[in-house]
Design a protein around this motif. Structure first.
Motif, PDB file in Angstrom:
ATOM      1  N   LYS A 163       0.817  -1.219   0.000  1.00 16.41           N
ATOM      2  CA  LYS A 163       0.000   0.000   0.000  1.00 16.41           C
ATOM      3  C   LYS A 163       0.845   1.262   0.000  1.00 16.41           C
ATOM      4  O   LYS A 163       0.483   2.283  -0.596  1.00 16.41           O
ATOM      5  CB  LYS A 163      -0.936  -0.004   1.211  1.00 16.41           C
ATOM      6  CG  LYS A 163      -2.062  -1.024   1.123  1.00 16.41           C
ATOM      7  CD  LYS A 163      -3.005  -0.898   2.319  1.00 16.41           C
ATOM      8  CE  LYS A 163      -4.152  -1.893   2.215  1.00 16.41           C
ATOM      9  NZ  LYS A 163      -5.104  -1.789   3.365  1.00 16.41           N
ATOM     10  N   GLN A 164       1.971   1.227   0.686  1.00 13.20           N
ATOM     11  CA  GLN A 164       2.825   2.409   0.762  1.00 13.20           C
ATOM     12  C   GLN A 164       3.457   2.741  -0.590  1.00 13.20           C
ATOM     13  O   GLN A 164       3.718   3.913  -0.892  1.00 13.20           O
ATOM     14  CB  GLN A 164       3.911   2.193   1.814  1.00 13.20           C
ATOM     15  CG  GLN A 164       3.367   2.097   3.242  1.00 13.20           C
ATOM     16  CD  GLN A 164       4.475   1.918   4.270  1.00 13.20           C
ATOM     17  OE1 GLN A 164       5.608   1.608   3.925  1.00 13.20           O
ATOM     18  NE2 GLN A 164       4.137   2.115   5.542  1.00 13.20           N
ATOM     19  N   ASP A 165       3.738   1.716  -1.385  1.00 13.65           N
ATOM     20  CA  ASP A 165       4.355   1.936  -2.702  1.00 13.65           C
ATOM     21  C   ASP A 165       3.319   2.213  -3.784  1.00 13.65           C
ATOM     22  O   ASP A 165       3.653   2.772  -4.833  1.00 13.65           O
ATOM     23  CB  ASP A 165       5.174   0.709  -3.114  1.00 13.65           C
ATOM     24  CG  ASP A 165       6.342   0.466  -2.167  1.00 13.65           C
ATOM     25  OD1 ASP A 165       6.787   1.451  -1.539  1.00 13.65           O
ATOM     26  OD2 ASP A 165       6.786  -0.689  -2.058  1.00 13.65           O
ATOM     27  N   TYR A 166       2.076   1.796  -3.529  1.00 15.68           N
ATOM     28  CA  TYR A 166       1.042   1.816  -4.575  1.00 15.68           C
ATOM     29  C   TYR A 166       0.794   3.203  -5.150  1.00 15.68           C
ATOM     30  O   TYR A 166       0.818   3.394  -6.368  1.00 15.68           O
ATOM     31  CB  TYR A 166      -0.258   1.241  -4.022  1.00 15.68           C
ATOM     32  CG  TYR A 166      -1.464   1.441  -4.919  1.00 15.68           C
ATOM     33  CD1 TYR A 166      -1.559   0.799  -6.149  1.00 15.68           C
ATOM     34  CD2 TYR A 166      -2.492   2.300  -4.533  1.00 15.68           C
ATOM     35  CE1 TYR A 166      -2.658   0.975  -6.969  1.00 15.68           C
ATOM     36  CE2 TYR A 166      -3.601   2.489  -5.351  1.00 15.68           C
ATOM     37  CZ  TYR A 166      -3.682   1.829  -6.565  1.00 15.68           C
ATOM     38  OH  TYR A 166      -4.775   2.013  -7.369  1.00 15.68           O
ATOM     39  N   ARG A 167       0.593   4.188  -4.287  1.00 12.63           N
ATOM     40  CA  ARG A 167       0.206   5.513  -4.786  1.00 12.63           C
ATOM     41  C   ARG A 167       1.290   6.112  -5.686  1.00 12.63           C
ATOM     42  O   ARG A 167       0.983   6.643  -6.763  1.00 12.63           O
ATOM     43  CB  ARG A 167      -0.091   6.446  -3.613  1.00 12.63           C
ATOM     44  CG  ARG A 167      -0.667   7.802  -4.049  1.00 12.63           C
ATOM     45  CD  ARG A 167      -1.099   8.620  -2.845  1.00 12.63           C
ATOM     46  NE  ARG A 167      -2.164   7.974  -2.127  1.00 12.63           N
ATOM     47  CZ  ARG A 167      -3.455   8.048  -2.477  1.00 12.63           C
ATOM     48  NH1 ARG A 167      -3.792   8.760  -3.536  1.00 12.63           N
ATOM     49  NH2 ARG A 167      -4.372   7.443  -1.760  1.00 12.63           N
ATOM     50  N   GLY A 168       2.538   6.010  -5.270  1.00 16.08           N
ATOM     51  CA  GLY A 168       3.624   6.572  -6.080  1.00 16.08           C
ATOM     52  C   GLY A 168       3.773   5.871  -7.414  1.00 16.08           C
ATOM     53  O   GLY A 168       3.948   6.515  -8.457  1.00 16.08           O
ATOM     54  N   LYS A 169       3.698   4.529  -7.388  1.00 11.51           N
ATOM     55  CA  LYS A 169       3.844   3.770  -8.630  1.00 11.51           C
ATOM     56  C   LYS A 169       2.659   4.021  -9.570  1.00 11.51           C
ATOM     57  O   LYS A 169       2.824   4.103 -10.794  1.00 11.51           O
ATOM     58  CB  LYS A 169       3.954   2.281  -8.310  1.00 11.51           C
ATOM     59  CG  LYS A 169       5.257   1.900  -7.630  1.00 11.51           C
ATOM     60  CD  LYS A 169       5.315   0.407  -7.344  1.00 11.51           C
ATOM     61  CE  LYS A 169       6.639   0.008  -6.694  1.00 11.51           C
ATOM     62  NZ  LYS A 169       6.703  -1.445  -6.370  1.00 11.51           N
ATOM     63  N   LEU A 170       1.470   4.136  -8.972  1.00  8.87           N
ATOM     64  CA  LEU A 170       0.282   4.402  -9.786  1.00  8.87           C
ATOM     65  C   LEU A 170       0.405   5.750 -10.491  1.00  8.87           C
ATOM     66  O   LEU A 170       0.116   5.867 -11.694  1.00  8.87           O
ATOM     67  CB  LEU A 170      -0.964   4.383  -8.905  1.00  8.87           C
ATOM     68  CG  LEU A 170      -2.290   4.731  -9.606  1.00  8.87           C
ATOM     69  CD1 LEU A 170      -2.685   3.638 -10.581  1.00  8.87           C
ATOM     70  CD2 LEU A 170      -3.406   4.950  -8.583  1.00  8.87           C
ATOM     71  N   GLU A 171       0.875   6.747  -9.772  1.00 13.42           N
ATOM     72  CA  GLU A 171       1.009   8.089 -10.354  1.00 13.42           C
ATOM     73  C   GLU A 171       2.011   8.081 -11.507  1.00 13.42           C
ATOM     74  O   GLU A 171       1.794   8.732 -12.543  1.00 13.42           O
ATOM     75  CB  GLU A 171       1.443   9.069  -9.267  1.00 13.42           C
ATOM     76  CG  GLU A 171       1.461  10.515  -9.735  1.00 13.42           C
ATOM     77  CD  GLU A 171       1.756  11.486  -8.613  1.00 13.42           C
ATOM     78  OE1 GLU A 171       2.307  12.566  -8.895  1.00 13.42           O
ATOM     79  OE2 GLU A 171       1.433  11.159  -7.452  1.00 13.42           O
ATOM     80  N   GLN A 177       0.325   6.495 -14.535  1.00 14.20           N
ATOM     81  CA  GLN A 177      -0.662   7.398 -15.128  1.00 14.20           C
ATOM     82  C   GLN A 177       0.029   8.520 -15.900  1.00 14.20           C
ATOM     83  O   GLN A 177      -0.430   8.911 -16.985  1.00 14.20           O
ATOM     84  CB  GLN A 177      -1.569   7.970 -14.035  1.00 14.20           C
ATOM     85  CG  GLN A 177      -2.554   6.948 -13.466  1.00 14.20           C
ATOM     86  CD  GLN A 177      -3.434   7.520 -12.376  1.00 14.20           C
ATOM     87  OE1 GLN A 177      -2.957   8.286 -11.529  1.00 14.20           O
ATOM     88  NE2 GLN A 177      -4.708   7.154 -12.380  1.00 14.20           N
ATOM     89  N   ASN A 206      -5.015  -3.330  -5.917  1.00 12.11           N
ATOM     90  CA  ASN A 206      -3.896  -2.465  -6.275  1.00 12.11           C
ATOM     91  C   ASN A 206      -2.994  -3.134  -7.306  1.00 12.11           C
ATOM     92  O   ASN A 206      -2.541  -2.498  -8.268  1.00 12.11           O
ATOM     93  CB  ASN A 206      -3.084  -2.106  -5.019  1.00 12.11           C
ATOM     94  CG  ASN A 206      -3.861  -1.197  -4.073  1.00 12.11           C
ATOM     95  OD1 ASN A 206      -4.854  -0.591  -4.472  1.00 12.11           O
ATOM     96  ND2 ASN A 206      -3.407  -1.107  -2.834  1.00 12.11           N
ATOM     97  N   ARG A 212      -8.926   4.281 -13.098  1.00 12.25           N
ATOM     98  CA  ARG A 212      -7.500   4.637 -13.010  1.00 12.25           C
ATOM     99  C   ARG A 212      -6.950   5.004 -14.390  1.00 12.25           C
ATOM    100  O   ARG A 212      -6.017   5.801 -14.495  1.00 12.25           O
ATOM    101  CB  ARG A 212      -6.688   3.485 -12.413  1.00 12.25           C
ATOM    102  CG  ARG A 212      -6.578   3.545 -10.885  1.00 12.25           C
ATOM    103  CD  ARG A 212      -7.913   3.512 -10.227  1.00 12.25           C
ATOM    104  NE  ARG A 212      -7.895   3.700  -8.780  1.00 12.25           N
ATOM    105  CZ  ARG A 212      -8.985   3.639  -8.028  1.00 12.25           C
ATOM    106  NH1 ARG A 212     -10.183   3.391  -8.576  1.00 12.25           N
ATOM    107  NH2 ARG A 212      -8.918   3.841  -6.728  1.00 12.25           N
TER     108      ARG A 212
END
Length: 512
Positions: free
Chosen positions: A273-281, A284, A476, A319
């Motif tokens: 979860k901690q890595d998800y947001r950065g990798k998702l951005e 995108q 995720n 997403r």
């Protein structure tokens, strides 16, 4: 093929005048019965030699029958909008619904013939175009359409005589103007050779060519009118006493090697979860950059999402759209077909949503419903969903040939994970709309759906449109795999365009 149409058939004007009233009445009666029953559509292709009376014959069909239930299409050169899609798109969307008659003056044969005669294409290109035409007509007939193909023929001597008559007349049909006939006559033998090949190759049991001599207008008109009448009457009679259509139980393919595609997936894969947001951005941003690449305007993207109920298709779609300009994409949610869609061939409701170049279209459920839910639930016959595999492959191949990048995702979750998500949806107020009684019933057929998915992937995962299986127990992980796959496929396509050079990027010519 043409010899019987060069015998100088003629009908006296007095006989013609005597027969026409009864023929018109019968045609109108048959047409009204067709409209009332709504059992099938009639598709009439009017081809033939220049000067043979194609336009006059089409006008006569509209005069003798009720034009309110006839859709007439004079298919000239394709527009820029049409050039942005596969060649067949302009014909797909012009097909008449059940109960109606569609008349095409200029058809899916016109440009392949002209391009070959002018030397723009080679024999191999013509052969491929003819094969696509045969497959389209077989699909239309299998879907219930009555396809009538007329070829109005003139011998070389009679065509020359006809052109000279037109040259003296104040009425000039079509694009044949004074002096043009001389150029046409020089190429008569080349036209004849290509026309003969086309007619012989594409005169099939499902949709045979009906060759009619076009010299004498009275003979031509009566012959075409009587052929249309007999074909509609014969089909109406068949519809009034149809054989019972028995829906067979879903066919379960035996597993020879004891392998199961879905069960081989590693459903334990996760993303922290901690890595998800950065990798998702980052993914995108990468997708956004690819969509704004100058070369992207030469392609279009179709993303297809299928999967188990509650597998997270909607979340993955959001997403993707979150990375795009709203003006560049469209999301098409697919539900049960409407009455309008039921009146057309199965693929029609998907054909009309194909994007223009430089755009993205996302299908939330798709044309694969025929080999999934319709197969398992018995909404169509076994023969319908069995032939759908080849029809879908041909549809996707046509898109690929026209630089439409088809990217297909199957989002898979385990049966236990689906149960957990169903129960969660029932407990959360704003998610209750996502769960229905049908979703619970589908769980009872879990194994049948799994088998249908395995068969679907096996039969429709092609080089130009492969399936990507997404392990979606962890949302995720699934969203990142979808975005990465989408970026990789688009990037590879853009590189292919770059490597092909500027000639490959030129807009298609109108005379395709």
């Amino acid at each position: 093929m043409f010899e019987s149409a060069e015998l100088g058939h003629k009908i006296k004007k007095s006989v013609y005048d005597e027969e026409v009233p009864a023929l018109r009445e019968s045609l109108l009666d048959a047409q009204m019965e067709l409209v009332k029953s709504g059992a099938f559509q009639v598709i009439i292709l009017m081809g033939g030699a220049d000067g043979s009376g194609r336009g006059a014959t089409v006008n006569l069909i509209n005069e003798w029958m009720d034009p309110r239930h006839i859709q007439t299409h004079g298919m000239g050169e394709p527009s820029d909008e049409e050039l942005d899609r596969p060649m067949m798109w302009r014909f797909w969307r012009a097909l008449p619904p059940k109960g109606k008659i569609g008349v095409f003056l200029g058809s899916w044969y016109t440009w392949p013939i002209l391009n070959r005669i002018k030397g723009i294409t080679k024999d191999a290109d013509l052969d491929q175009s003819l094969e696509r035409a045969v497959q389209l007509e077989k699909m239309l007939v299998d879907e219930g359409a009555l396809v009538l193909k007329f070829w109005l023929h003139l011998s070389k001597a009679k065509q020359e005589k006809r052109f000279k008559e037109l040259e003296k007349s104040s009425l000039v049909y079509g694009k044949t103007t004074k002096g043009d006939w001389k150029d046409l006559m020089k190429n008569y033998d080349a036209f004849r050779a290509v026309h003969d090949k086309v007619i012989r190759y594409t005169s099939t049991a499902e949709a045979p060519w009906l060759v009619v001599e076009g010299t004498d207008a009275c003979y031509r008109n009566l012959t075409v009118g009587k052929m249309i009448l007999k074909a509609i009457q014969d089909r109406l009679q068949l519809e009034t006493s149809p054989q019972p259509r028995i829906l067979a139980p879903p066919l379960m393919m035996p597993s020879i090697d004891n392998m199961h595609l879905l069960k081989s997936l590693d459903m334990t894969q996760t993303v922290d979860k901690q890595d998800y947001r950065g990798k998702l951005e980052k993914l995108q941003d990468r997708l956004n950059d690819l969509i704004h690449d100058p070369k992207f305007r030469y392609i279009s993207v179709i993303a297809v999402f299928e999967g188990n109920d509650a597998a997270g298709k909607g979340g993955s779609v959001r997403r993707i759209t979150g990375a795009l300009d709203a003006r560049t994409y469209q999301v098409i949610p697919i539900a049960a077909p409407t009455e309008e869609e039921r009146a057309q061939p199965y693929l029609w409701r998907f054909w009309r949503h194909l994007p223009r170049k430089g755009r993205v279209t996302i299908f939330d459920r798709s044309w694969y419903g025929r080999v999934l839910v319709e197969r398992v639930e018995g909404f169509c016959s076994e023969s319908d969903w069995m032939r759908a595999y080849s029809e879908i492959n041909e549809f996707e191949a046509q898109m690929s040939r026209h630089r439409l990048l088809v990217i297909k995702f199957w989002l898979a979750i385990t049966k236990d994970e689906q149960l957990r998500r169903f129960e969660e949806r029932q407990q959360i107020g704003f998610k209750r709309f996502k769960i229905t009684d049908e979703d619970w019933r589908n769980r009872e057929k879990w194994e049948q759906y799994e088998q249908a998915v395995c068969d679907m992937v096996d039969r429709t995962s092609t080089l130009h449109a492969p399936w990507t299986l997404v392990e979606a127990n962890n949302k995720n992980f699934a969203r990142m795999k979808v975005l990465k796959t989408l970026c990789d496929r688009i990037e590879a396509k853009l590189k292919e365009l770059h490597d092909a050079g500027i000639n490959y990027l030129d807009k298609p010519k109108k005379n395709r």
